[in-house]
Scaffold this active site. Structure first.
Site, mmCIF file in Angstrom:
data_model
loop_
_atom_site.group_PDB
_atom_site.id
_atom_site.type_symbol
_atom_site.label_atom_id
_atom_site.label_comp_id
_atom_site.label_asym_id
_atom_site.label_seq_id
_atom_site.Cartn_x
_atom_site.Cartn_y
_atom_site.Cartn_z
ATOM 1 N N LYS A 218 0.761 -1.276 0.018
ATOM 2 C CA LYS A 218 0.190 -0.362 0.394
ATOM 3 C C LYS A 218 1.013 1.123 -0.269
ATOM 4 C CE LYS A 218 -2.093 3.165 3.336
ATOM 5 N NZ LYS A 218 -1.856 3.982 2.126
ATOM 6 N N GLU A 292 10.013 1.415 10.172
ATOM 7 C CA GLU A 292 11.122 2.062 10.239
ATOM 8 C C GLU A 292 9.836 3.023 10.944
ATOM 9 O OE1 GLU A 292 14.036 0.937 9.706
ATOM 10 O OE2 GLU A 292 14.382 -0.594 8.232
ATOM 11 N N CYS A 326 12.956 10.520 7.102
ATOM 12 C CA CYS A 326 13.067 10.251 8.843
ATOM 13 C C CYS A 326 14.387 10.641 9.416
ATOM 14 C CB CYS A 326 12.624 8.358 8.418
ATOM 15 S SG CYS A 326 13.374 7.806 6.913
ATOM 16 N N GLU A 423 10.225 15.470 15.757
ATOM 17 C CA GLU A 423 10.483 15.212 14.207
ATOM 18 C C GLU A 423 9.517 16.722 13.596
ATOM 19 O OE1 GLU A 423 8.619 11.555 12.682
ATOM 20 O OE2 GLU A 423 10.843 11.790 11.361
#
Ligand code: NAP
Ligand code: MG
Length: 513
Positions: A218, A292, A326, A423
């Site tokens: 996906k 991850e 990331c 983040e």
């Protein structure tokens, strides 16, 4: 300290006004004034050569099929806000059809196929990707907003390299794991984010297929187009039907994959928040899982570092892909003695970054991937200002339509600030200082994440000492954001578990008992 309020604002007409309105350079003057340098003539890539179908269906059992509920959602170009196409939304029935197709393909064809034959398919796919690299790069840029020079020169070469690398391992698994008899896991569900749509697909698909697994993948809601173009490449390569199935949709589609009882493994790349949800819902099911997740990497500059190189590395570390990375070096830790020089160099260097049309090969900073992401960046930067930090931004005019955020950095940040802990996933760097290597280590490790880090120093011994104690899965020394299919990638703590790339990435798709 009083915070400066130099954040781009939405005008009443919904258009972005320049980030630094009082000093912004009018567009007509930018050829002469841009960063004190001559501006290049526009050089946009020809997007018309690569038309995008008005509607995209699901890819199940080797065919493009209409979704069971007949529902579609729009996909837009974030640089213009124009609708590019509509994408099928898969529900649980579609996911079930995809898993059944993957199971059949695993039982009847792919799981049984001699490994060297599987390898041939992967080589073929890698070569077709190389042939179509320009088209794929243009589509990636139009759909996701990243600069063409990155999708063309970084993403696509790495996508092909991953397929080549794992194609080579397909018939050598026994040599990869001496003394073991590696066997595939079965059907893998793979869920990927929007920041590197094709590259994340390649990271997941290539090792899974090399080991003999079949897949239901996906892509992210905002960047499905290139994954579906990849499906056409699988057809062209003659990949047996059902070996890869691509179901598009939002979070509910991802959840339907995670919760499907006939899935053997879930590989997820995305936010820590959704990763935790997935880990919770999979507990006790016996399914394999790799995660991850997010990161808040520290780039550490020591006084003995070559400062110009270090600043270039910091720029590459945070502004690459608009900071939608990331492992972005989103915290900069500078040793006190060189702090003022580093900040001045950073301030000067960001003025030369070109923000604008992602399809132009001279563009350094493209569009933010979505309105939602732009809102998150603004909210976090505002929190930094509210907590007392000072904002520096590239002085440039931003396009009136689309989602944009100028390259920025915050000084006066402390480790307790949200901008030092959370983040941002945008082109915003938080700059802090340290005195001793021990302090740098303590500060670098002081976040819930542990994905990556960077060290800048002239001393090899310092690199080894620091690297041994940094809690990060990937550590770059005197460079940043360098990737290679042979090199494992993954995190500690809330950045997830499991590795992608290299031999560990292969082990993640094999039973080795
Ligand atoms: P996200 O919201 O977690 O989405 C990631 C993927 O999961 C998307 O395909 C998303 O679909 C899907 N999803 C959403 N809710 C789900 C659910 N409940 N169950 C199953 N799937 C679900 O993350 P994102 O905002 O797209 O991506 C940014 C994040 O990814 C950042 O935190 C970044 O650090 C992380 N990231 C990590 C790595 C790494 O290797 N460690 C690499 C790239 C990105 P929709 O798109 O439709 O919501
Ligand atoms: Mg899009």
């Amino acid at each position: 300290m009083k915070a400066k309020t130099q954040v781009a604002k939405i005008s009443t007409k919904g258009a972005l006004v320049p980030a630094l309105a009082p000093t912004a350079i009018p567009l007509k003057d930018r050829r002469l004034n841009f960063g004190g340098k001559w501006e290049y003539a526009p050089s946009p890539e020809d997007a018309k050569s690569y038309p995008i179908a008005l509607r995209h269906e699901l890819f199940i059992n080797g065919k493009f099929v209409v979704p069971a509920a007949g529902t579609y959602f729009p996909s837009i170009n974030p640089a213009t806000e124009q609708q590019l196409t509509e994408i099928a939304e898969a529900n649980a029935a579609d996911v079930d059809a995809a898993v059944k197709a993957a199971r059949r393909a695993y039982d009847r064809v792919w799981g049984k196929m001699p490994a060297r034959e599987r390898g041939k398919y992967l080589y073929r796919i890698a070569r077709i990707i190389q042939e179509k690299a320009r088209e794929l790069a243009v589509l990636e840029t139009i759909d996701g907003g990243k600069p063409i020079k990155e999708s063309r020169d970084v993403d696509l070469p790495l996508v092909a390299a991953h397929f080549f690398y794992y194609a080579g391992w397909a018939d050598k698994l026994k040599y990869a794991f001496p003394g073991k008899t590696p066997r595939p896991l079965g059907v893998a569900g793979q869920i990927i984010p929007w920041n590197f749509p094709l590259l994340m697909a390649a990271w997941k698909l290539a090792p899974a297929l090399a080991c003999g697994n079949t897949v239901v993948l996906k892509p992210a809601e905002t960047t499905s187009i290139t994954a579906l173009r990849l499906a056409q490449i699988f057809q062209e390569a003659g990949l047996p039907e059902g070996v890869v199935n691509i179901v598009t949709g939002a979070g509910a589609t991802g959840a339907a994959i995670v919760n499907h009882p006939d899935i053997n493994k879930i590989a997820f790349t995305g936010s820590t928040e959704v990763g935790k949800l997935i880990a919770r819902s999979m507990a006790g099911t016996g399914k394999h899982l790799t995660l991850e997740l997010g990161g808040k990497a520290a780039n550490i500059i020591f006084e003995d570092a070559p400062l110009d190189q270090a600043v270039e590395g910091v720029i590459a570390g945070i502004y690459f892909n608009q900071g939608h990375v990331c492992c972005a070096g989103s915290r900069l830790l500078v040793q006190e003695g060189v702090y003022a020089r580093v900040v001045k160099k950073l301030r000067d260097r960001i003025q030369t970054l070109r923000v604008g049309n992602p399809l132009d090969k001279n563009t350094d900073i493209g569009a933010i991937n979505s309105a939602g992401q732009l809102a998150r960046i603004r909210e976090l930067v505002q929190s930094g200002l509210d907590e007392g930090a000072t904002l520096q931004q590239t002085q440039c005019a931003l396009p009136a339509r689309g989602f944009w955020y100028p390259p920025s950095f915050l000084t006066g940040v402390t480790h307790a600030h949200r901008v030092a802990q959370e983040e941002i996933f945008g082109p915003v760097l938080s700059v802090m200082t340290f005195r001793t290597p021990e302090e740098a280590l303590e500060r670098a490790n002081n976040t819930p994440y542990g994905l990556s880090a960077g060290i800048w120093t002239d001393k090899g011994s310092k690199i080894f000492k620091m690297a041994a104690k940094l809690n990060a899965g990937v550590i770059w020394a005197n460079c940043y954001n360098k990737f290679d299919p042979a090199s494992p990638f993954g995190g500690y703590k809330e950045s997830g578990f499991g590795r992608e790339g290299g031999l560990p990435g292969l082990a993640a798709y094999c039973r080795l008992d």
